[in-house]
Design a protein around this motif. Structure first.
Motif, short mmCIF file in Angstrom:
data_model
loop_
_atom_site.label_atom_id
_atom_site.label_comp_id
_atom_site.label_asym_id
_atom_site.label_seq_id
_atom_site.Cartn_x
_atom_site.Cartn_y
_atom_site.Cartn_z
N UNK A 135 13.15 54.90 36.32
CA UNK A 135 13.24 54.26 34.26
C UNK A 135 11.89 53.82 34.50
N UNK A 136 10.86 53.65 35.78
CA UNK A 136 9.78 53.55 34.99
C UNK A 136 8.85 54.35 34.85
N UNK A 137 9.29 55.48 34.59
CA UNK A 137 8.48 56.16 33.90
C UNK A 137 8.94 56.97 33.19
N UNK A 197 19.51 53.90 41.58
CA UNK A 197 20.14 54.61 42.18
C UNK A 197 20.25 55.88 42.34
N UNK A 198 18.76 55.80 42.37
CA UNK A 198 18.84 57.35 43.49
C UNK A 198 18.03 57.87 44.39
N UNK A 199 19.24 57.70 45.37
CA UNK A 199 18.84 57.78 47.15
C UNK A 199 19.11 59.26 47.18
N UNK A 200 19.51 60.06 46.05
CA UNK A 200 19.48 61.74 46.64
C UNK A 200 18.16 62.42 46.00
N UNK A 225 19.78 55.42 35.03
CA UNK A 225 20.38 53.55 35.91
C UNK A 225 21.52 54.41 36.67
N UNK A 226 22.04 56.02 35.58
CA UNK A 226 22.96 56.78 36.70
C UNK A 226 24.60 56.20 36.90
N UNK A 227 25.52 55.90 37.97
CA UNK A 227 26.75 55.56 38.20
C UNK A 227 26.88 54.22 37.94
N UNK A 228 25.55 53.74 37.82
CA UNK A 228 24.92 52.22 38.27
C UNK A 228 25.63 51.68 37.04
N UNK A 229 25.19 51.97 35.77
CA UNK A 229 25.50 52.16 34.08
C UNK A 229 26.41 51.39 33.61
N UNK A 230 27.61 51.32 33.99
CA UNK A 230 28.34 50.88 33.90
C UNK A 230 28.82 49.40 33.94
#
Ligand SMILES: Cc1cc2nc3c(=O)[nH]c(=O)nc-3n(C[C@H](O)[C@H](O)[C@H](O)COP(=O)(O)OP(=O)(O)OC[C@H]3O[C@@H](n4cnc5c(N)ncnc54)[C@H](O)[C@@H]3O)c2cc1C
Length: 472
Positions: free
Chosen positions: A428-430, A384-387, A443-448
């Motif tokens: 997540x891998x860190x 999700x971390x496109x920012x 997982x941010x906004x994609x968690x649900x």
């Protein structure tokens, strides 16, 4: 009849003998048990802080073996861990008293240079992928340490020197073969099981055991302009400020990462610099080296260069350049933040903590991603971390367990001090084993949505030895 006997028993007795014998007959790979001469080597992973004793380790040779091992875990109720390269800092490649599905013997790769695709088995390391694809002058973006497992890296997102140009590893994933919790072998792609495919692109090992990946490839090298430029820590603030300006204008082909650490005894550094705190700029230009040379030249004029080693070399060599500093066997404790911009006060804190590294192997790095990694929407893939323009990793590393407390304290204090400048998201891998409260940030906004896919493919949460997504 219960096929799992008393949990308190020694691991060898955990599994009913008859059931184990059947598994041995059914799999074509090797099974290693406590007491076997290979057991300690088989349960050892990259991070020496992890010391878990599985009940059995199944070296799978085929997808069929993986199906048998997954069914075995389902039937016995034993915890199940999946091992790709065994590099994950949190130690999720192994589990206590359970079954380890070890894929490290499944590494076959087939490249189709015409369509620019590779199909590769999930036990491959980054070096295996690079070796197979670079024969044709092709590559896909992966990490910067060639002994890392391709599977874990991909399933968490994956980034490295080529990512600004070609995106995250998952942005280049075309399809995957997956063994689900139900023991079924399915294919996931944009056209087949698209929800599963989306979830695999950053949702970690939550949805099944991937046995095979298919990636898109790009022309890269086979020689690239790459190397290191080293400055003294005393000049780090000014160098970092200029680096920030430079990075903001850099083309996608060029990735420059900043690393603060004590200087290793590199041959191009004068002996008096060895062991001193430095700021190194590590760079790779993923285009025609002749075009890259004038672009990187300003990086050698940011202050007093202590040493520089930049030149044209095989991409596969650059991919292995950091392997000696990242060899397995040390104790490692990490903390990580994402940044969308670099604040002057962040630099002050980074420099302050680089001045009190608890061991010569510790480092702080700022990995510049951005570019193509930042263009998709945050819900385009599970990653999700496109920012995130920069991923910072505080890499605590030492050899002696007696140094654990001091090193961990340094990493945590530094992490807290830099938190005000971070996005709040994390790669997540860190994540380490003690960061359960950060899983939702990973997982941010994609968690649900991920929890919904998890419910469909793994309602009983068989795949839970990971940064876990609880079925919705
Ligand atoms: C020295 C070092 C350098 C690194 N550099 C980078 C970098 O440059 N870029 C980057 O993006 N990351 C980097 N990483 C992080 C790396 O992406 C993760 O450690 C990743 O998890 C490693 O994958 P692995 O297969 O080796 O992990 P493992 O420890 O084997 O597994 C990690 C997780 O993935 C799951 N998993 C593994 N294989 C499968 C599979 N086939 N199917 C389903 N689940 C599976 C496991 O169950 C576990 O939860 C680095 C790590 C290290 C230690």
């Amino acid at each position: 009849m219960s096929i799992v006997s008393a949990r308190a028993a020694a691991p060898r007795q955990l599994v009913n003998q008859a059931v184990l014998e059947k598994l041995k007959r059914d799999v074509s790979g090797q099974i290693v048990l406590p007491g076997d001469k290979d057991y300690d080597a088989a349960r050892r992973i990259w991070n020496a802080m992890i010391d878990k004793r599985p009940a059995l380790i199944v070296y799978c040779a085929t997808t069929h073996d993986v199906v048998r091992a997954v069914n075995f875990a389902m039937d016995t109720g034993l915890p199940l861990a999946v091992r790709g390269g065994g590099h994950n800092i949190a130690g999720n490649a192994v589990c206590e008293g359970g079954i380890v599905v070890d894929l490290s013997r499944m590494k076959a790769a087939t490249v189709d240079p015409g369509s620019r695709r590779v199909i590769i088995e999930a036990g491959a390391l980054l070096a295996d992928l690079d070796a197979a694809t670079q024969v044709y002058g092709l590559a896909t973006p992966v990490g910067i340490n060639s002994t890392t497992g391709l599977a874990g890296l991909t399933l968490g997102g994956g980034f490295g020197w080529l990512s600004r140009k070609h995106g995250m590893t998952v942005d280049n994933l075309e399809s995957a073969e997956v063994v689900t919790a139900a023991g079924e072998v399915v294919r996931a792609s944009a056209g087949e099981n698209p929800d599963l495919f989306w979830a695999l692109q950053g949702g970690g090992g939550n949805f099944g055991v991937v046995t095979r990946f298919e990636f898109r490839l790009h022309p890269v090298g086979p020689e690239v302009l790459s190397g290191l430029i080293v400055y003294p820590l005393a000049e780090a603030k000014s160098v970092l400020q200029q680096y920030r300006e430079f990075a903001a204008k850099a083309p996608d082909e060029l990735a420059v990462w900043a690393v603060l650490r004590k200087a290793p005894p590199l041959p191009f550094l004068p002996a008096e610099v060895h062991g001193k705190e430095i700021l190194a700029l590590a760079l790779c230009y993923a285009g025609d080296p002749a075009r890259g040379e004038p672009l990187v030249a300003p990086l050698t004029r940011l202050g007093t260069v202590l040493g520089a080693h930049v030149g044209v070399q095989p991409y596969v060599n650059w991919q292995q350049a950091f392997d000696p500093l990242l060899a397995p066997g040390a104790r490692n404790y990490w903390k990580s933040h994402n940044f969308s911009k670099l604040d002057d006060r962040l630099f002050d804190t980074v420099i302050q903590y680089a001045g009190k590294l608890p061991s010569p192997q510790c480092e702080i790095f700022l990995g510049a991603i951005g570019g193509a990694t930042a263009r998709p929407r945050s819900d385009a893939t599970a990653y999700a971390h496109r920012d995130a323009q920069f991923v910072m990793n505080v890499h605590g590393r030492w050899d002696d367990a007696a140094d654990d407390q001091r090193g961990i304290r340094w990493a945590r204090e530094f992490f807290n001090a830099t938190a005000p400048f971070a996005t709040g998201g994390v790669y997540v891998n860190f994540l380490t084993a003690d960061e359960g409260e950060r899983v939702k940030s990973a997982y941010g906004p994609n968690y649900d949505r991920l929890a919904g896919v998890k419910r469909r493919y793994d309602p009983a949460n068989l795949f839970r030895v990971n940064q876990n997504i609880v079925p919705a």
